[in-house]
Design a protein around this motif. Structure first.
Motif, mmCIF file in Angstrom:
data_model
loop_
_atom_site.group_PDB
_atom_site.id
_atom_site.type_symbol
_atom_site.label_atom_id
_atom_site.label_comp_id
_atom_site.label_asym_id
_atom_site.label_seq_id
_atom_site.Cartn_x
_atom_site.Cartn_y
_atom_site.Cartn_z
ATOM 1 N N LEU A 73 50.776 -20.297 -14.339
ATOM 2 C CA LEU A 73 51.816 -21.242 -13.695
ATOM 3 C C LEU A 73 51.317 -21.695 -12.262
ATOM 4 N N PRO A 74 51.574 -22.751 -11.592
ATOM 5 C CA PRO A 74 51.468 -22.929 -10.230
ATOM 6 C C PRO A 74 51.758 -21.756 -9.175
ATOM 7 N N PRO A 75 51.086 -21.550 -8.349
ATOM 8 C CA PRO A 75 51.678 -20.647 -7.432
ATOM 9 C C PRO A 75 52.873 -20.643 -6.989
ATOM 10 N N GLN A 76 53.526 -21.924 -6.847
ATOM 11 C CA GLN A 76 54.720 -22.229 -6.316
ATOM 12 C C GLN A 76 55.886 -21.359 -6.951
ATOM 13 N N THR A 77 55.598 -21.245 -8.516
ATOM 14 C CA THR A 77 56.328 -20.604 -9.453
ATOM 15 C C THR A 77 56.268 -19.333 -9.365
ATOM 16 N N ASP A 78 55.772 -18.595 -8.649
ATOM 17 C CA ASP A 78 55.706 -17.397 -8.522
ATOM 18 C C ASP A 78 56.986 -16.491 -8.491
ATOM 19 N N ILE A 80 59.876 -17.815 -9.520
ATOM 20 C CA ILE A 80 60.472 -17.667 -10.751
ATOM 21 C C ILE A 80 59.953 -16.586 -11.742
ATOM 22 N N VAL A 81 58.780 -16.413 -11.517
ATOM 23 C CA VAL A 81 58.297 -15.472 -12.710
ATOM 24 C C VAL A 81 58.727 -14.181 -12.300
ATOM 25 N N GLU A 82 58.726 -13.806 -10.931
ATOM 26 C CA GLU A 82 59.130 -12.655 -10.276
ATOM 27 C C GLU A 82 60.570 -12.280 -10.615
ATOM 28 N N ASN A 83 61.441 -13.585 -10.773
ATOM 29 C CA ASN A 83 63.062 -13.469 -10.710
ATOM 30 C C ASN A 83 63.562 -14.150 -12.033
ATOM 31 N N ALA A 84 62.548 -13.948 -13.190
ATOM 32 C CA ALA A 84 62.895 -14.724 -14.613
ATOM 33 C C ALA A 84 64.184 -14.042 -15.111
ATOM 34 N N GLY A 85 64.436 -12.755 -14.891
ATOM 35 C CA GLY A 85 65.703 -12.204 -15.335
ATOM 36 C C GLY A 85 66.913 -12.991 -14.965
ATOM 37 N N GLN A 91 62.429 -15.023 -19.394
ATOM 38 C CA GLN A 91 61.213 -14.647 -19.521
ATOM 39 C C GLN A 91 60.673 -15.272 -20.838
ATOM 40 N N ARG A 92 61.527 -15.656 -21.864
ATOM 41 C CA ARG A 92 60.983 -16.369 -22.978
ATOM 42 C C ARG A 92 60.532 -17.624 -22.711
ATOM 43 N N LEU A 93 61.485 -18.596 -21.563
ATOM 44 C CA LEU A 93 61.292 -19.767 -21.122
ATOM 45 C C LEU A 93 59.957 -19.797 -20.305
ATOM 46 N N VAL A 94 59.466 -18.856 -19.616
ATOM 47 C CA VAL A 94 58.378 -18.744 -18.697
ATOM 48 C C VAL A 94 57.369 -18.694 -19.646
ATOM 49 N N GLU A 95 57.003 -17.916 -20.784
ATOM 50 C CA GLU A 95 55.849 -17.792 -21.737
ATOM 51 C C GLU A 95 55.869 -19.024 -22.423
ATOM 52 N N ASP A 96 57.052 -19.726 -22.622
ATOM 53 C CA ASP A 96 56.992 -21.142 -23.667
ATOM 54 C C ASP A 96 56.209 -22.128 -22.747
ATOM 55 N N VAL A 97 56.452 -22.248 -21.293
ATOM 56 C CA VAL A 97 55.999 -23.075 -20.569
ATOM 57 C C VAL A 97 54.563 -22.892 -20.408
ATOM 58 N N LEU A 98 54.054 -21.551 -20.189
ATOM 59 C CA LEU A 98 52.522 -21.080 -20.237
ATOM 60 C C LEU A 98 51.996 -21.584 -21.431
ATOM 61 N N ARG A 99 52.452 -21.292 -22.556
ATOM 62 C CA ARG A 99 51.870 -21.739 -24.010
ATOM 63 C C ARG A 99 51.810 -22.972 -24.076
ATOM 64 N N HIS A 100 52.747 -23.749 -23.706
ATOM 65 C CA HIS A 100 52.803 -25.400 -23.697
ATOM 66 C C HIS A 100 51.763 -26.195 -22.855
ATOM 67 N N TRP A 177 58.585 -27.401 -19.098
ATOM 68 C CA TRP A 177 58.755 -27.498 -17.594
ATOM 69 C C TRP A 177 59.853 -27.536 -16.942
ATOM 70 N N GLU A 178 60.550 -28.887 -17.248
ATOM 71 C CA GLU A 178 61.626 -28.960 -16.633
ATOM 72 C C GLU A 178 62.625 -28.497 -16.819
ATOM 73 N N SER A 179 62.786 -27.751 -17.990
ATOM 74 C CA SER A 179 64.022 -26.998 -18.142
ATOM 75 C C SER A 179 63.877 -25.634 -17.362
ATOM 76 N N MET A 180 62.545 -25.236 -17.357
ATOM 77 C CA MET A 180 62.452 -23.810 -16.471
ATOM 78 C C MET A 180 62.902 -24.174 -15.070
ATOM 79 N N THR A 181 62.205 -25.211 -14.359
ATOM 80 C CA THR A 181 62.297 -25.403 -12.868
ATOM 81 C C THR A 181 63.723 -25.930 -12.604
ATOM 82 N N ASN A 182 64.223 -26.657 -13.498
ATOM 83 C CA ASN A 182 65.819 -27.346 -13.250
ATOM 84 C C ASN A 182 66.718 -26.045 -13.028
#
Length: 246
Positions: A73-78, A80-85, A91-100, A177-182
């Motif tokens: 994921l772009p560095p700007q989303t670090d 989000i990853v750190e606070n995915a909980g 957590q699932r959404l982050v991995e889904d975006v990575l895979r997609h 991506w939009e789901s996660m960032t929104n």
């Protein structure tokens, strides 16, 4: 009788031709490299390397399953990853975006090979001699320097199309991506989020993904070039064996 004589002469002629061909092959193999052979050898090495790299990355998990080139994921989303909980299903959404997003790059990579061919065709003889004696990634570096901008312009639309393509019903890389960032941005933009110093994420995803996909592609091309230079078994035809084995 005449037929027998004709047959015998024909056989001798064929044998003589075979022996002459063998002699010529030996001479050609041992003769000094010509300028044209060097140029064609470098071009062939890049053609083989780019085709192989694009084909490997274009397979499923070509990016996603390779830790060396997996697109993160772009560095700007670090944040989000750190606070995915803090995000429902984060957590699932982050991995889904990575895979997609890696799937999007894999789809585009399958069509990347032909983009390189015109630049390879235009390589000069003097460039070829310089690159032949250069560093293990000299030809790849040359190719990147001379094609990156054009590749980006040609490659980005493929990435954009792949990002919008549905992977499942109603699901695309862009949608994930939009789901996660929104969801994150709603948290970051509310009063509590602002008090906590959270920042909304605004990233041009297709530009970032195109850059990362191309960087991964050049990493793989460099590996292919190094293999051709160092490993005789990677020289898949007579021209490569002659130029890089000399």
């Amino acid at each position: 009788m005449i037929k027998k004589i004709f047959y015998g002469l024909s056989l001798l002629t064929l044998c003589a031709c075979a022996e002459l061909t063998a002699v010529m092959d030996t001479y050609t193999t041992n003769a000094p490299l010509t300028e044209n052979e060097v140029a064609q050898g470098l071009k062939e090495a890049l053609r083989v390397g780019t085709d192989s790299a694009a084909a490997r990355l274009g397979q499923q998990d070509g990016y996603y399953g390779d830790a060396l080139v997996k697109i993160q994921l772009p560095p700007q989303t670090d944040i989000i990853v750190e606070n995915a909980g803090k995000i429902p299903g984060g957590q699932r959404l982050v991995e889904d975006v990575l895979r997609h997003i890696n799937r999007a790059a894999e789809q585009a990579a399958g069509e990347a090979g032909p983009v390189f061919w015109e630049a390879i065709r235009q390589m000069s003889i003097s460039d070829a001699f310089t690159l032949l004696k250069g560093e293990p990634s000299a030809a790849t570096d040359y190719l990147k320097e001379n094609t990156y901008d054009a590749l980006f312009e040609l490659y980005q639309p493929k990435i954009e199309a792949a990002l919008d393509k549905e992977i499942a019903a109603g699901i695309s890389p862009n949608a994930s991506w939009e789901s996660m960032t929104n969801k994150w941005n709603r948290i970051a933009d509310n009063p509590l989020g602002k008090m906590a110093g959270l920042n909304a994420v605004k990233v041009d995803l297709d530009t970032y993904l195109t850059q990362e996909a191309l960087n991964g592609l050049f990493v793989k091309i460099a590996q292919e070039e190094a293999a051709i230079r160092e490993n005789p078994q990677a020289r898949v035809n007579a021209l490569l064996k002659r130029v890089f084995g000399s």
